[in-house]
Design an enzyme around this catalytic site. Structure first.
Site, short mmCIF file in Angstrom:
data_model
loop_
_atom_site.label_atom_id
_atom_site.label_comp_id
_atom_site.label_asym_id
_atom_site.label_seq_id
_atom_site.Cartn_x
_atom_site.Cartn_y
_atom_site.Cartn_z
N THR A 123 100.48 -8.59 77.77
CA THR A 123 98.82 -8.40 78.12
C THR A 123 98.38 -9.75 78.20
OG1 THR A 123 96.94 -8.06 77.00
CG2 THR A 123 98.66 -7.95 75.67
N ASP A 124 97.33 -9.92 78.94
CA ASP A 124 96.59 -11.41 78.91
C ASP A 124 96.01 -11.54 77.66
OD1 ASP A 124 94.65 -9.38 79.12
OD2 ASP A 124 93.58 -10.15 81.04
N GLU A 125 95.80 -10.47 76.88
CA GLU A 125 95.04 -10.60 75.46
C GLU A 125 95.76 -11.62 74.48
OE1 GLU A 125 93.28 -7.11 73.86
OE2 GLU A 125 93.48 -6.22 75.50
N TYR A 150 96.52 -6.10 67.28
CA TYR A 150 97.22 -5.63 68.62
C TYR A 150 97.86 -7.02 69.43
CZ TYR A 150 97.87 -4.39 73.45
OH TYR A 150 98.35 -4.37 74.86
N LYS A 154 101.58 -8.42 70.08
CA LYS A 154 102.15 -8.67 71.38
C LYS A 154 102.47 -10.24 71.61
CE LYS A 154 102.49 -5.87 74.35
NZ LYS A 154 103.54 -5.16 74.68
N1 LIG Z 1 96.66 -0.74 78.98
C1 LIG Z 1 96.27 -1.95 79.65
O1 LIG Z 1 95.45 -2.16 80.17
C2 LIG Z 1 97.42 -2.92 79.47
C3 LIG Z 1 97.09 -4.24 80.01
C4 LIG Z 1 98.20 -5.17 79.87
C5 LIG Z 1 99.64 -4.75 79.37
N2 LIG Z 1 99.67 -3.65 78.66
C6 LIG Z 1 101.13 -3.41 78.11
O2 LIG Z 1 101.33 -2.37 78.81
C7 LIG Z 1 102.46 -1.66 77.95
C8 LIG Z 1 101.97 -0.28 77.87
O3 LIG Z 1 100.41 0.05 77.70
P1 LIG Z 1 99.74 1.55 77.96
O4 LIG Z 1 98.40 1.24 78.08
O5 LIG Z 1 100.54 2.21 78.81
O6 LIG Z 1 100.01 2.00 76.33
P2 LIG Z 1 100.10 3.65 75.99
O7 LIG Z 1 99.50 3.38 74.42
O8 LIG Z 1 99.35 4.51 76.90
O9 LIG Z 1 101.44 3.95 76.17
C9 LIG Z 1 102.46 3.40 75.09
C10 LIG Z 1 103.77 4.48 75.04
O10 LIG Z 1 104.74 3.85 74.13
C11 LIG Z 1 105.10 4.78 73.20
N3 LIG Z 1 105.69 4.49 71.95
C12 LIG Z 1 104.84 3.67 70.88
N4 LIG Z 1 105.66 3.50 70.11
C13 LIG Z 1 107.01 3.50 70.43
C14 LIG Z 1 108.21 3.46 69.71
N5 LIG Z 1 108.39 2.84 68.56
N6 LIG Z 1 109.21 3.74 70.49
C15 LIG Z 1 109.20 4.37 71.74
N7 LIG Z 1 108.08 4.56 72.15
C16 LIG Z 1 106.85 4.18 71.58
C17 LIG Z 1 104.14 5.81 73.40
O11 LIG Z 1 104.59 7.26 72.67
C18 LIG Z 1 103.48 5.86 74.57
O12 LIG Z 1 104.12 6.74 75.42
C19 LIG Z 1 102.13 -2.08 76.43
O13 LIG Z 1 103.20 -2.90 76.16
C20 LIG Z 1 100.78 -3.04 76.72
O14 LIG Z 1 100.68 -3.99 75.64
C21 LIG Z 1 98.58 -2.73 78.86
#
Ligand SMILES: NC(=O)c1ccc[n+]([C@@H]2O[C@H](COP(=O)([O-])OP(=O)(O)OC[C@H]3O[C@@H](n4cnc5c(N)ncnc54)[C@H](O)[C@@H]3O)[C@@H](O)[C@H]2O)c1
Length: 334
Positions: A123-125, A150, A154
């Site tokens: 993430t950009d965070e 969080y 990351k």
């Molecule tokens: N949402 C955003 O805007 C955003 C932006 C940039 C990066 N990201 C990154 O993208 C990725 C996905 O984000 P998201 O928003 O889809 O999150 P989300 O919370 O919707 O999904 C996370 C998934 O990971 C699974 N999970 C959690 N712990 C686990 C474990 N120990 N083993 C296996 N599975 C596990 C959960 O069940 C869930 O299905 C993350 O790494 C996040 O940091 C998100």
């Protein structure tokens, strides 16, 4: 990439499930999803995908034995699994360390043993925030300065990936993406929360004055960028993913209300989140010029309208989580 079998961690979550849909629609690859099915995982997000292309293994990325067996069968691994919600990380940081740090470490050790290509989603965070009046944008050279449990976990996971590349020759790439919106996003998150509030007749909630700026990208554009990096990315490199979608939160709430046929001011202000980052903005020049990627959703308003339609048409997907999320926020005065 020639025809491949991908292991996608966290593929039942928001962005992971969008990626699996994208892979099925745009490639011939097969996919195994490894997901712990926490409150954020939803099997319904994968329900309409062909069984001969996608299978789901329910398990923890920190389970070394399970992970080892799955790496043995994968040509490449795309790692989305994470505890992902800032607010939860302020109330209970421990699961963020277990999954984001130990889980990523477990995958890196498996990648090392099997010499498996790994792409790490971040993430950009990790860069912290920018002042509202600062014209700068994050680049791959911006120093890490995370604010919350969080974003610090990351950031830690990104550094582990870099160390495993440098120390053990693991074939990995990293991407840091800005805020995503689109279908299958949990109702605890800002945009789906406000859309589903309006559908339910609840007034949307805005943290503080709403001047915080986020750089929005449609989840499908995030997916196409990840496939591009998987295909053409240089090992050990980091790529920033963004679609020039800077909007302050107040504008987003007002736009949601307008697109849903409500007065633009029909929302309430609630207590701001502790340590709320002011502004994120991504410079994705490297990804665009080196790898030739461009986003498809260039018009935020059109992407938002399509997302509103999806939540209107898929109430059975989000309704089971809605009451619990609103009760949680109400207990925090938000
Ligand atoms: N949402 C955003 O805007 C955003 C932006 C940039 C990066 N990201 C990154 O993208 C990725 C996905 O984000 P998201 O928003 O889809 O999150 P989300 O919370 O919707 O999904 C996370 C998934 O990971 C699974 N999970 C959690 N712990 C686990 C474990 N120990 N083993 C296996 N599975 C596990 C959960 O069940 C869930 O299905 C993350 O790494 C996040 O940091 C998100």
């Amino acid at each position: 990439m020639t025809l491949a079998h991908l292991l996608v961690t966290g593929g039942a979550g928001f962005i992971g499930s969008n990626f699996v849909h994208h892979v099925v629609a745009h490639t011939d690859h097969t996919v195994t999803v490894l997901d712990k099915m926490t409150y954020a995982g939803n099997q319904a997000s994968l329900a309409d995908l062909p069984e001969n292309r996608v299978d789901l293994v329910v398990g923890d990325i920190a389970d070394a034995e399970l992970v080892d067996g799955l790496f043995a069968k994968a040509d490449a691994v795309v790692h989305y699994a994470a505890e992902s919600h800032n607010d939860n990380s302020l109330h209970d940081p421990r699961p963020f360390l277990d999954t984001n740090i130990i889980g990523t470490y477990t995958l890196l050790e498996a990648a090392r043993r099997h010499d498996t290509r790994l792409h790490h989603i971040s993430t950009d965070e990790v860069y912290g925030d920018l002042e509202l009046d600062d014209p700068a944008r994050f680049t791959e050279d911006t120093p890490y300065n995370p604010s919350s449990p969080y974003s610090s976990t990351k950031a830690g996971s990104d550094l582990l990936v870099r160390a495993w590349v440098r120390s053990f020759g693991v074939r990995a790439t990293i991407s840091n993406c800005s805020n995503n919106y689109g279908p299958y996003q949990h109702v605890e998150k800002f945009i789906p929360r406000q859309i589903t509030n309006v559908i339910r007749g609840i007034r949307p909630k805005l943290y503080g004055t709403g001047e915080n700026v986020r750089d929005w990208i449609h989840a499908d554009d995030h997916s196409s960028a990840v496939l591009t990096i998987l295909d053409k990315g240089r090992m050990g490199e980091t790529y920033l993913i963004g679609a020039d979608g800077e909007k302050d939160n107040k504008t987003v709430v007002e736009l949601i209300l307008e697109l849903m046929g409500e007065p633009r001011d029909a929302y309430d202000h609630v207590t701001d989140r502790a340590g709320h980052d002011l502004r994120y903005a991504i410079d994705s020049t490297k990804l665009r010029t080196e790898l030739g990627w461009t986003p498809s959703y260039r018009d935020f308003e059109a992407g938002l309208a399509a997302t509103i339609d999806w939540y209107r048409e898929n109430e059975s997907w989000w309704a089971p989580a809605k009451d619990g999320v609103e009760a949680f926020y109400a207990s925090k005065g938000q």
